[in-house]
Structures are given as structure tokens and as C-alpha cells.
Design a protein around this motif. Structure first.
Motif, short mmCIF file in Angstrom:
data_model
loop_
_atom_site.label_atom_id
_atom_site.label_comp_id
_atom_site.label_asym_id
_atom_site.label_seq_id
_atom_site.Cartn_x
_atom_site.Cartn_y
_atom_site.Cartn_z
N PHE A 15 0.85 -1.19 0.00
CA PHE A 15 0.00 0.00 0.00
C PHE A 15 0.88 1.24 0.00
O PHE A 15 1.67 1.45 0.92
N ASN A 16 0.76 2.04 -1.05
CA ASN A 16 1.44 3.33 -1.11
C ASN A 16 0.40 4.41 -0.83
O ASN A 16 -0.23 4.94 -1.73
N GLY A 17 0.22 4.69 0.44
CA GLY A 17 -0.84 5.61 0.83
C GLY A 17 -0.72 7.00 0.26
O GLY A 17 -1.73 7.70 0.09
N PHE A 18 0.51 7.42 -0.07
CA PHE A 18 0.69 8.75 -0.65
C PHE A 18 -0.12 8.91 -1.92
O PHE A 18 -0.62 9.99 -2.23
N LEU A 19 -0.25 7.82 -2.67
CA LEU A 19 -0.96 7.87 -3.95
C LEU A 19 -2.24 7.05 -3.96
O LEU A 19 -3.02 7.13 -4.91
N GLU A 20 -2.45 6.25 -2.91
CA GLU A 20 -3.57 5.30 -2.94
C GLU A 20 -4.62 5.55 -1.86
O GLU A 20 -5.38 4.65 -1.54
N GLY A 21 -4.66 6.75 -1.30
CA GLY A 21 -5.80 7.07 -0.46
C GLY A 21 -5.56 7.44 0.99
O GLY A 21 -6.48 7.84 1.69
N CYS A 22 -4.31 7.33 1.47
CA CYS A 22 -4.01 7.70 2.86
C CYS A 22 -2.54 8.07 2.95
O CYS A 22 -1.69 7.22 3.23
N PRO A 23 -2.21 9.34 2.73
CA PRO A 23 -0.80 9.76 2.70
C PRO A 23 -0.03 9.51 3.99
O PRO A 23 1.19 9.59 4.00
N GLN A 24 -0.75 9.21 5.06
CA GLN A 24 -0.08 9.00 6.35
C GLN A 24 0.39 7.56 6.53
O GLN A 24 1.04 7.24 7.53
N LEU A 25 0.10 6.67 5.57
CA LEU A 25 0.38 5.24 5.79
C LEU A 25 1.00 4.59 4.56
O LEU A 25 0.52 4.77 3.44
N VAL A 26 2.05 3.81 4.78
CA VAL A 26 2.63 2.93 3.77
C VAL A 26 2.77 1.55 4.41
O VAL A 26 3.11 1.44 5.60
N PRO A 77 1.71 11.69 15.28
CA PRO A 77 1.50 10.27 14.97
C PRO A 77 0.16 9.74 15.42
O PRO A 77 -0.39 8.81 14.83
N GLU A 78 -0.40 10.34 16.50
CA GLU A 78 -1.65 9.84 17.07
C GLU A 78 -2.82 9.95 16.10
O GLU A 78 -3.84 9.26 16.28
N GLU A 79 -2.71 10.78 15.06
CA GLU A 79 -3.78 10.90 14.08
C GLU A 79 -4.10 9.55 13.42
O GLU A 79 -5.20 9.36 12.90
N LEU A 80 -3.16 8.64 13.44
CA LEU A 80 -3.34 7.36 12.75
C LEU A 80 -3.69 6.22 13.71
O LEU A 80 -3.73 5.05 13.31
N ASN A 81 -3.94 6.54 14.97
CA ASN A 81 -4.15 5.49 15.97
C ASN A 81 -5.28 4.53 15.61
O ASN A 81 -5.15 3.31 15.77
N ASP A 82 -6.41 5.05 15.12
CA ASP A 82 -7.54 4.18 14.80
C ASP A 82 -7.17 3.23 13.66
O ASP A 82 -7.52 2.04 13.70
N VAL A 83 -6.46 3.74 12.68
CA VAL A 83 -6.02 2.91 11.55
C VAL A 83 -5.05 1.83 12.03
O VAL A 83 -5.20 0.64 11.70
N LEU A 84 -4.08 2.23 12.84
CA LEU A 84 -3.05 1.29 13.27
C LEU A 84 -3.57 0.26 14.26
O LEU A 84 -2.94 -0.79 14.44
N SER A 85 -4.69 0.53 14.88
CA SER A 85 -5.28 -0.47 15.76
C SER A 85 -5.98 -1.56 14.97
O SER A 85 -6.19 -2.67 15.49
N ALA A 86 -6.35 -1.28 13.71
CA ALA A 86 -7.11 -2.25 12.90
C ALA A 86 -6.31 -2.92 11.80
O ALA A 86 -6.58 -4.07 11.44
#
Length: 334
Positions: free
Chosen positions: A33-44, A61-70
Motif C-alpha cells: 500500500f502506497n498511501g501517498f498515492l492510494e488514499g491515505c498519505p499517512q500510511l505505507v 503520529p496519534e492521528e493514525l491510531n484508529d487505523v493502526l489499531s485495525a
């Protein structure tokens, strides 16, 4: 706070697009997953053998906590053979940047690409110690460097030079400022049964090392120039925003007639047109020719049906911010 459910469709689509790249022995390395181009620039998300590596680019970094928990559970469901999940937090502590194991314990220490084994140290640096976006350079090396003398500058963990050695190169000289990085390259040699000749793994500053090789009359058929975005020593500065001509010109005297330089500029804010203009200026005297642009693999760039965001700069005629050019070098005009 970014919600996992908002990006779940992007992740699902991206992962499905890459499933045919995986191997039954779980030894390959792929960007899932290349989040910069695929829908979430905060995650690769990258996969190295049986370890998934998550990169959190959110600030804070805490902005991504919900994503990183799942995401870890999602990956474990998709790939039940995973042994570990590593999280690297770009805007975290030094320890967080190197990576924290968030699930499992046994990190992958090697992968295989085009039949060649590469050693990894997933927590050695902010990245994963192996660059997926230069896969096609390693493919080119496999096809073209048998019997050649090769210089791998800014070698890092040596993957480009390892590919050249696996191709049957006559000699591969790796140079890097950091001995620890070159030790990973030596481990890759061991994994493939290649003999380790200590004098072919040289630690030192790029500017001084190239001058030493030039004074010694060294000549090579191919030179890899894959520098970091920015680096500074007492001997000189590497700043890819300011261009690569100095770097290319520094190694040109070391390249035999009809030899090659692979020049890689990974500066995010340098457009494709800007880099091409640099290269074309280099070619103006008739002693350098742009022979080929080497594309970055689609798992790194995203696929036409998975890309949702435009790149920061116009990349054309390249397909990624890692802009790769194969240059032919002449000592006399045809």
C-alpha cells in the motif's frame, strides 16, 4: 483522527492488486500500500517475507491510531502465515523511527528477488534496509552485467551490487560511509555463496573515495549512483534538490568508453521535467547519452485503478519520485 473504515476500501483494493506478486514460500518483498498515492498519505505498508512493515507518516503520529489499531488484524486475516508486524513512526522517537514490533516476534532477516537472496535488518534504519523501488535496476543488472566491472557508490546495504554479483560480474566494488550498512551486504554475499573479498567493501566519504579511485586509475563498466536525498561531510555535500550533475561528473572518469552510469534521483520535490533538463544538459557535449529511463515497479507506484491522489510534482517522463536514468558514457564521439 483518521478512521480505519474510511480507508479500508483503499487498502483492500491495493492489497488485492498485488496478490499475484506473492510467492508460495513467502520470501518475496512487495509494497502492499502506497498511501501517498492510494488514499491515505499517512500510511505505507510493505511486506518483507513473513514480516509486514507499517510506516506511520502522520504528524502528530496519534492521528493514525484508529487505523493502526485495525490494520494488523486485517493483515493477519489476509496473510495468516505472517510471523511479525513492525511499526515505524516517522515523527516519533528515535526508537519509534527504527521500528517497534506490534505483533509477533520473529522479524524476517532475508528475502529473495529474481532468485537472489538479500539480507535485511528491518530495525537498522528508518527504512527497511532494502529499497523496493529499485527492483527494475536489479533486474537490469541481472541481464547486463555478466563479466563486467561494477562500482556501487552510496551502496547502503549493497542490493544493486549484490544483483550485479549474482549476474556474474567480474568485480563489484561497494563503497559507503557506514561500515554497518556494508556488513549487511556481506551477509547477502554469504546467503548466496559469494566469496567476500574485504577490499571490495570500502568505507569512506564519496568525494574522497572517488578521487582515490581516479588517482589509482580504476575503471569500471557500470557505476551505480543512488545517493541519499541529503548528506554532508567535510569533503562535500549531496543535495538532490540542487541536482546530480556534480555526482555524475565525479564518477564519469571512472567509467570505460561505452560503459554506463545508473543515476537515481529520489528527491520528492524535483519534478521529472527538472531532472530530465539536468540530464539533457549533461548530454550536451556529446559524451553522455540517455539510453533508457528505468521505471519503478507498479506495486511501488500504485496501479491505475488504485491510485486516488496525484503526486506532489509532475513526474513525467518518469513514473515515480524515484527517477532512474541509464546513461551511456563515451570517451570519444562516434
Amino acid at each position: 483522527m483518521i478512521k480505519f473504515e474510511a480507508i479500508r476500501p483503499y487498502l483492500t483494493s491495493a492489497i488485492e492488486a498485488r496478490l499475484d506478486l506473492l510467492d508460495e514460500r513467502h520470501e518475496t518483498a512487495v509494497r502492499l500500500f502506497n498511501g501517498f498515492l492510494e488514499g491515505c498519505p499517512q500510511l505505507v505498508v510493505e511486506l518483507f517475507g513473513e514480516t509486514a512493515v507499517l510506516y506511520n507518516y502522520a504528524n502528530p503520529p496519534e492521528e493514525l491510531n484508529d487505523v493502526l489499531s485495525a490494520v494488523p488484524e486485517m493483515l493477519r486475516d489476509q496473510f495468516p502465515w505472517l510471523q511479525a508486524i513492525l511499526l515505524k513512526t516517522r515523527h516519533g522517537t528515535d526508537e519509534g523511527k527504527l521500528g517497534k514490533v506490534v505483533w509477533g516476534s520473529s522479524l524476517t532477516s532475508k528475502i529473495r528477488e529474481f532468485g537472489v537472496r538479500y539480507a535485511l535488518d528491518l530495525q537498522m534504519n528508518q527504512d527497511a534496509s532494502f529499497y523496493l523501488d529499485t527492483r527494475n535496476v536489479r533486474r537490469w543488472a541481472a541481464d547486463n552485467l555478466a563479466g563486467k566491472d561494477v562500482l556501487n557508490t552510496f551502496a547502503y546495504t549493497g542490493s544493486l551490487g549484490v544483483a550485479a554479483q549474482a549476474a556474474g560480474a567480474n568485480r563489484v566494488l561497494h563503497t559507503d560511509l557506514n561500515k554497518r550498512f556494508l556488513n549487511v551486504a556481506k551477509t547477502s554475499y554469504t546467503l548466496n555463496g559469494f566469496p567476500i573479498v574485504k577490499k571490495l567493501f570500502q568505507t569512506g566519504d564519496f568525494w574522497r573515495k572517488m578521487s582515490q579511485l581516479n588517482r589509482a586509475g580504476e575503471q569500471f563498466d557500470c557505476v551505480f549512483v543512488d545517493p541519499p536525498f541529503f548528506a554532508q561531510t567535510a569533503a562535500g555535500t549531496v543535495d538532490l534538490n540542487q541536482g546530480m550533475i556534480r555526482l555524475v561528473n565525479k564518477v564519469r572518469p571512472l567509467v570505460r568508453h561505452d560503459g554506463h552510469i545508473i543515476a537515481i534521483n529520489n528527491a520528492l520535490f524535483v519534478s521529472g521535467a527538472e531532472y530530465m533538463a539536468e540530464l539533457e544538459a549533461l548530454c550536451a557535449d556529446g559524451y553522455v547519452q540517455i539510453e533508457q529511463l528505468i521505471p519503478v515497479p507498479e506495486d511501488c507506484t500504485g496501479y491505475p485503478h488504485t491510485r486516488t491522489n496525484p503526486p506532489i510534482t509532475d513526474l513525467a517522463p518518469f513514473n515515480h519520485s524515484t527517477k532512474i536514468a541509464l546513461l551511456k558514457i563515451y570517451h570519444h564521439k562516434a
